[in-house]
Design a protein around this motif. Structure first.
Motif, PDB file in Angstrom:
ATOM      1  N   ILE A   1       3.375  -0.284 -14.474  1.00  0.00           N
ATOM      2  CA  ILE A   1       4.535   0.184 -14.787  1.00  0.00           C
ATOM      3  C   ILE A   1       3.904   1.929 -15.259  1.00  0.00           C
ATOM      4  CG2 ILE A   1       6.585   0.736 -16.407  1.00  0.00           C
ATOM      5  CD1 ILE A   1       6.583  -2.405 -16.706  1.00  0.00           C
ATOM      6  N   ASN A   2       4.670   2.873 -14.752  1.00  0.00           N
ATOM      7  CA  ASN A   2       4.026   4.222 -14.856  1.00  0.00           C
ATOM      8  C   ASN A   2       5.260   4.871 -15.374  1.00  0.00           C
ATOM      9  OD1 ASN A   2       5.319   5.773 -12.882  1.00  0.00           O
ATOM     10  ND2 ASN A   2       3.994   4.401 -11.765  1.00  0.00           N
ATOM     11  N   LEU A   3       4.987   6.065 -16.131  1.00  0.00           N
ATOM     12  CA  LEU A   3       5.986   6.515 -16.849  1.00  0.00           C
ATOM     13  C   LEU A   3       7.064   7.458 -15.892  1.00  0.00           C
ATOM     14  CD1 LEU A   3       4.241   8.502 -19.636  1.00  0.00           C
ATOM     15  CD2 LEU A   3       5.383   6.278 -19.703  1.00  0.00           C
ATOM     16  N   ALA A   4       6.681   7.332 -14.636  1.00  0.00           N
ATOM     17  CA  ALA A   4       7.780   8.062 -13.593  1.00  0.00           C
ATOM     18  C   ALA A   4       8.421   7.044 -12.849  1.00  0.00           C
ATOM     19  CB  ALA A   4       6.820   8.721 -12.521  1.00  0.00           C
ATOM     20  N   GLY A   5       8.062   5.605 -13.046  1.00  0.00           N
ATOM     21  CA  GLY A   5       8.897   4.571 -12.537  1.00  0.00           C
ATOM     22  C   GLY A   5       7.846   3.274 -12.125  1.00  0.00           C
ATOM     23  N   SER A   6       8.710   2.069 -11.945  1.00  0.00           N
ATOM     24  CA  SER A   6       7.690   0.860 -11.831  1.00  0.00           C
ATOM     25  C   SER A   6       6.898   1.165 -10.185  1.00  0.00           C
ATOM     26  CB  SER A   6       8.536  -0.086 -11.739  1.00  0.00           C
ATOM     27  OG  SER A   6       9.460  -0.168 -10.745  1.00  0.00           O
ATOM     28  N   ALA A   7       6.002   0.083 -10.380  1.00  0.00           N
ATOM     29  CA  ALA A   7       5.322  -0.081  -9.201  1.00  0.00           C
ATOM     30  C   ALA A   7       6.091  -0.357  -8.039  1.00  0.00           C
ATOM     31  CB  ALA A   7       4.092  -0.829  -9.262  1.00  0.00           C
TER      32      ALA A   7
ATOM     33  N   SER B   1       8.518   0.350  -2.686  1.00  0.00           N
ATOM     34  CA  SER B   1       9.549   0.405  -2.119  1.00  0.00           C
ATOM     35  C   SER B   1       9.799   1.850  -1.463  1.00  0.00           C
ATOM     36  CB  SER B   1      10.867  -0.022  -2.899  1.00  0.00           C
ATOM     37  OG  SER B   1      10.578  -1.188  -3.399  1.00  0.00           O
ATOM     38  N   TRP B   2       9.503   2.672  -2.021  1.00  0.00           N
ATOM     39  CA  TRP B   2       9.605   4.405  -1.480  1.00  0.00           C
ATOM     40  C   TRP B   2       8.695   4.346  -0.462  1.00  0.00           C
ATOM     41  CZ3 TRP B   2       6.889   8.468  -0.643  1.00  0.00           C
ATOM     42  CH2 TRP B   2       7.470   9.514  -0.364  1.00  0.00           C
ATOM     43  N   VAL B   3       7.364   3.860  -0.535  1.00  0.00           N
ATOM     44  CA  VAL B   3       6.843   4.069   0.624  1.00  0.00           C
ATOM     45  C   VAL B   3       7.181   3.429   1.884  1.00  0.00           C
ATOM     46  CG1 VAL B   3       4.257   3.590   1.610  1.00  0.00           C
ATOM     47  CG2 VAL B   3       4.526   4.139  -1.050  1.00  0.00           C
ATOM     48  N   VAL B   4       7.726   2.198   1.783  1.00  0.00           N
ATOM     49  CA  VAL B   4       8.225   1.329   2.759  1.00  0.00           C
ATOM     50  C   VAL B   4       9.535   2.002   3.402  1.00  0.00           C
ATOM     51  CG1 VAL B   4       9.389  -0.847   3.417  1.00  0.00           C
ATOM     52  CG2 VAL B   4       7.310  -0.961   1.871  1.00  0.00           C
ATOM     53  N   GLU B   5      10.357   2.359   2.644  1.00  0.00           N
ATOM     54  CA  GLU B   5      11.503   3.191   3.102  1.00  0.00           C
ATOM     55  C   GLU B   5      11.441   4.566   3.753  1.00  0.00           C
ATOM     56  OE1 GLU B   5      13.948   2.906  -0.666  1.00  0.00           O
ATOM     57  OE2 GLU B   5      13.967   0.735  -0.412  1.00  0.00           O
ATOM     58  N   GLN B   6      10.690   5.336   2.999  1.00  0.00           N
ATOM     59  CA  GLN B   6      10.505   6.625   3.449  1.00  0.00           C
ATOM     60  C   GLN B   6       9.225   7.047   4.480  1.00  0.00           C
ATOM     61  OE1 GLN B   6      12.312   9.343   2.317  1.00  0.00           O
ATOM     62  NE2 GLN B   6      13.502   7.582   1.307  1.00  0.00           N
ATOM     63  N   ARG B   7       8.423   5.853   4.673  1.00  0.00           N
ATOM     64  CA  ARG B   7       7.155   5.703   5.681  1.00  0.00           C
ATOM     65  C   ARG B   7       6.467   6.989   5.428  1.00  0.00           C
ATOM     66  NH1 ARG B   7       8.612   6.321  10.432  1.00  0.00           N
ATOM     67  NH2 ARG B   7       7.049   4.923  11.465  1.00  0.00           N
ATOM     68  N   LEU B   8       6.168   7.112   4.022  1.00  0.00           N
ATOM     69  CA  LEU B   8       5.296   8.427   3.801  1.00  0.00           C
ATOM     70  C   LEU B   8       4.302   7.644   2.806  1.00  0.00           C
ATOM     71  CD1 LEU B   8       7.861  11.077   3.309  1.00  0.00           C
ATOM     72  CD2 LEU B   8       6.321  11.146   5.224  1.00  0.00           C
ATOM     73  N   PRO B   9       3.231   8.595   2.728  1.00  0.00           N
ATOM     74  CA  PRO B   9       2.095   8.292   1.693  1.00  0.00           C
ATOM     75  C   PRO B   9       2.844   8.875   0.243  1.00  0.00           C
ATOM     76  CG  PRO B   9       1.183   9.559   3.108  1.00  0.00           C
ATOM     77  CD  PRO B   9       2.787   9.484   3.669  1.00  0.00           C
ATOM     78  N   GLN B  10       2.516   8.188  -0.932  1.00  0.00           N
ATOM     79  CA  GLN B  10       3.055   8.580  -2.269  1.00  0.00           C
ATOM     80  C   GLN B  10       2.033   8.869  -3.093  1.00  0.00           C
ATOM     81  OE1 GLN B  10       4.569   6.074  -5.308  1.00  0.00           O
ATOM     82  NE2 GLN B  10       6.631   7.051  -4.860  1.00  0.00           N
ATOM     83  N   PHE B  11       1.955   9.960  -3.665  1.00  0.00           N
ATOM     84  CA  PHE B  11       0.901  10.331  -4.791  1.00  0.00           C
ATOM     85  C   PHE B  11       1.422  10.389  -6.094  1.00  0.00           C
ATOM     86  CE2 PHE B  11       0.344  12.506  -0.629  1.00  0.00           C
ATOM     87  CZ  PHE B  11      -0.833  12.207  -0.271  1.00  0.00           C
ATOM     88  N   LEU B  12       0.641  10.217  -7.272  1.00  0.00           N
ATOM     89  CA  LEU B  12       0.885  10.076  -8.530  1.00  0.00           C
ATOM     90  C   LEU B  12      -0.267  10.743  -9.201  1.00  0.00           C
ATOM     91  CD1 LEU B  12       2.823   7.671 -10.680  1.00  0.00           C
ATOM     92  CD2 LEU B  12       0.460   8.128 -11.294  1.00  0.00           C
TER      93      LEU B  12
END
Length: 169
Positions: free
Chosen positions: A107-113, A118-129
């Motif tokens: 769990i990070n302060l910006a949202g859960s893993a 899920s965002w990576v799967v739905e958006q089909r993009l890499p995600q950076f944090l």
């Protein structure tokens, strides 16, 4: 896909002191190790698609292995299973290999893993944090981390695995 994901040039040293930043923009990341991994992933992307799990050859990733996570995407319902976790990640966050994210998520302060994967799967993009983060196992300990989640797809399109590189700042 490679047209949509330009290589990232070297950045200045890590900041890691501000709020957690997350999203599809590689400029979020200041850690060179994570940026170098992202550029390796980019080099494996076929035109208009994502690399397969097999194309992320461990021989190419030797210097990254201790900081990687490989997750299998499960559908119906959507969930993620930790398949491989590098030694550095295990040392700081614990061994979640074989566990589903829904029950053992970081769990990070910006949202859960779970939300991030899920965002990576739905958006089909890499995600950076980059920024402060904690885990479900050690909620009292805040880590400053930099990471990227990169999609993998056996058919080049449907995200079936996610490979992540994590650096602790």
């Amino acid at each position: 896909m490679t047209e949509a994901f330009p290589p990232v040039p070297p950045q200045a040293g890590p900041s890691g002191t501000g709020p957690t930043r997350t999203g599809p923009d590689p400029a979020i990341i200041t850690n060179q190790h994570v940026l170098n991994f992202y550029n390796l992933w980019l080099s494996r992307c076929p035109p208009g698609g994502f690399p397969t799990k097999a194309e992320m050859d461990p021989l190419l990733m030797g210097r990254y292995l201790s900081t990687l996570l490989l997750l299998k995407v499960h559908r119906d319902p959507l969930d993620f299973e930790y398949r491989i976790i590098g030694e550095e990640v295990i040392a700081l966050l614990g061994n979640m290999t074989g566990k589903r994210v829904g029950g053992s998520a970081m769990i990070n302060l910006a949202g859960s893993a779970y939300a991030n994967y899920s965002w990576v799967v739905e958006q089909r993009l890499p995600q950076f944090l980059e920024g402060p983060a904690t885990t479900a196992f050690r909620k009292e300990r805040v880590y400053v981390m930099s990471r990227v989640h990169c999609p993998l797809a056996e058919d080049g399109q449907t995200v079936d695995h996610i490979i992540s590189c994590v650096a602790f700042l």
